[in-house]
Design an enzyme around this catalytic site. Structure first.
Site, PDB file in Angstrom:
ATOM      1  CG  ASP A   1       4.378  57.189 110.912  1.00  0.00           C
ATOM      2  OD1 ASP A   1       4.800  57.098 112.091  1.00  0.00           O
ATOM      3  OD2 ASP A   1       3.308  56.670 110.538  1.00  0.00           O
TER       4      ASP A   1
ATOM      5  CB  SER B   1      -0.607  57.143 109.580  1.00  0.00           C
ATOM      6  OG  SER B   1       0.497  56.310 109.724  1.00  0.00           O
TER       7      SER B   1
ATOM      8  CG  ASP C   1       2.104  53.743 113.423  1.00  0.00           C
ATOM      9  OD1 ASP C   1       2.651  54.652 112.755  1.00  0.00           O
ATOM     10  OD2 ASP C   1       1.103  53.117 113.018  1.00  0.00           O
TER      11      ASP C   1
ATOM     12  CG  ASP D   1       0.617  57.410 113.684  1.00  0.00           C
ATOM     13  OD1 ASP D   1       1.448  57.276 112.762  1.00  0.00           O
ATOM     14  OD2 ASP D   1      -0.237  56.540 113.959  1.00  0.00           O
TER      15      ASP D   1
END
Ligand code: MG
Length: 430
Positions: free
Chosen positions: A228, A90, A232, A230
């Site tokens: 960020d 993440s 999400d 990834d």
């Protein structure tokens, strides 16, 4: 053994983590017969992903590799599978990696599902499938295009805005600039090539987005978008080059999407309560917001940048959120929309949790005479003109302290009261 934190497994990459990836693959493959796998751009991503795939196949599961892509893009592809495995850490630094496990509806594995996998990995007692039952792996092409088409069906095209995008060289690099260009925007791409050597810390907080703010100002862009690692998460910079707080984004999305009921975390600003929504508060962590949205709520999010539109997916989707924000900005300047919202001074900090006795701490906090107390996550004291949250961090040995009030003087007073209560408690416990 607890492997999973609030956002799955996350550690500095080493051979132990690699072996863990293999074991998680084996365990997931024993329970779920058809799994899709993806990774973000970290240098250890390919090694980790192949360990997961090796485990899944050895367990007898079918498995397809969706390549480098954001978590919400994999979550959408996961609709055609029993489960999805995302290799990502993440927003953590580039030396970290980890694993998120997702359901076909995009939600993260619930506690019971995580416990089942944890027990299997800890027991280390499950054999590989007999050779006659091992399936062949394959690739899953088109996840990115499918996500783009899915979003384009839900937002208008012909949005003639100038948008600066900072993907931090994370997974959003493969989708956000192309999606926005397809919607008709002129895209100024900053760090939009996939690389595990992140050019700046990949958490989308104000301190890491100086270049994005400067480019929005110098180019006259209508807004800036940041993700960020990834993707999400999504955060934004307005047309004046100002970083937009997550609390304001939460309120903006809730208002502009016509939500009546909003799910957010216990540490979000009281601004959202004052704007007339029915507000449901959860523990800190987007998986708790997602879990609550399964029961009720029109929109959910947390101020760190996770936005969940349940009609879209139960996975926080930074790409979809970017498209929604651009749509909002195409109708009215972002700065004028944001400036109509109430905003209160809010302070966030932390102290070491070493030597702290929880029960004594709660007793001391009660001497601050709150109007009401919530224990959804830690202790949240409500006052007539503000609130104080004291909670243990889920990832570090720290007590986090958050305070908000109507004036600067009062927020400082509440915050200092909170710090003093924790520190006095430490000295008494010693
Ligand atoms: Mg993330």
């Amino acid at each position: 053994m607890q492997l999973f934190g609030t956002s799955g497994v996350r550690r500095i990459f080493d051979s132990d983590l690699l072996q863990l990836a293999l074991k998680i693959g084996l365990a997931v493959g024993k329970v779920y017969s058809n799994v899709v796998v993806g990774s973000d751009t970290r240098t250890s991503g390919q090694a980790m992903k192949h360990a997961v795939i090796s485990g899944l196949l050895a367990a007898g599961s079918r498995c397809q590799d969706a390549g480098v892509l954001p978590t919400p893009t994999l979550a959408l592809a996961g609709k055609d599978f029993n489960a999805a495995v995302m290799v990502t850490a993440s927003h953590n630094p580039p030396e970290y990696n980890g694993i998120k496990l997702l359901n076909p509806d995009g939600s993260a594995f619930a506690a019971s599902q995580q416990k089942q996998i944890e027990a299997m990995v800890s027991g280390d007692s499950f054999p590989a499938a007999p050779w006659t039952e091992i399936k062949s792996g394959g690739t899953y092409g088109g996840a990115v295009n499918r996500h783009i088409e899915h979003i384009r069906r839900q937002v208008p095209s012909g949005l003639r805005l100038k948008i600066a995008v900072d993907c931090g060289c994370g997974a959003a690099s493969v989708i956000t600039p192309y999606l926005l260009a397809g919607l008709g925007c002129e895209v100024i791409a900053l760090n939009c090539y996939p690389s595990g050597l992140f050019p700046h810390p990949v958490e989308p907080v104000e301190a890491n987005l100086g270049d994005l703010m400067a480019i929005v100002r110098s180019s006259g862009a209508d807004l800036g978008i940041a993700h960020d690692g990834d993707a999400d998460r999504m955060m934004a910079v307005d047309d004046k080059g100002r970083f937009v707080s997550g609390d304001k984004l939460l309120a903006l999305f809730a208002r502009e999407t016509g939500a009546k009921s909003v799910v957010t975390t216990i540490d979000a600003s009281m601004m959202i309560d004052e704007m007339g929504f029915d507000v449901i508060r959860t523990r800190v962590g987007d998986n708790y917001v997602s879990e609550a949205l399964k029961q009720s709520g029109d929109f959910g999010g947390e101020p760190s940048g996770s936005w969940i539109f349940p009609d879209n997916s139960l996975c926080p989707d930074g790409i979809y959120a970017a498209a929604r924000l651009v749509t909002i900005a195409s109708q009215q300047r972002l700065s004028s929309l944001l400036d109509t919202m109430p905003a209160y001074p809010l302070l966030r900090g932390s102290v070491s949790s070493k030597g702290i006795a929880r029960s004594q701490l709660d007793d001391r906090l009660m001497t601050l005479r709150p109007v009401s107390v919530s224990n959804v996550d830690g202790t949240r004291l409500a006052f007539e003109d503000g609130w104080l949250l004291v909670r243990a961090s889920g990832t570090e040995p720290k007590i986090r302290i958050t305070a908000e009030a109507r004036t600067e003087a009062r927020v400082r007073q509440i915050y200092n009261d909170g710090i003093r209560a924790v520190q006095n408690n430490v000295s008494e416990a010693r």
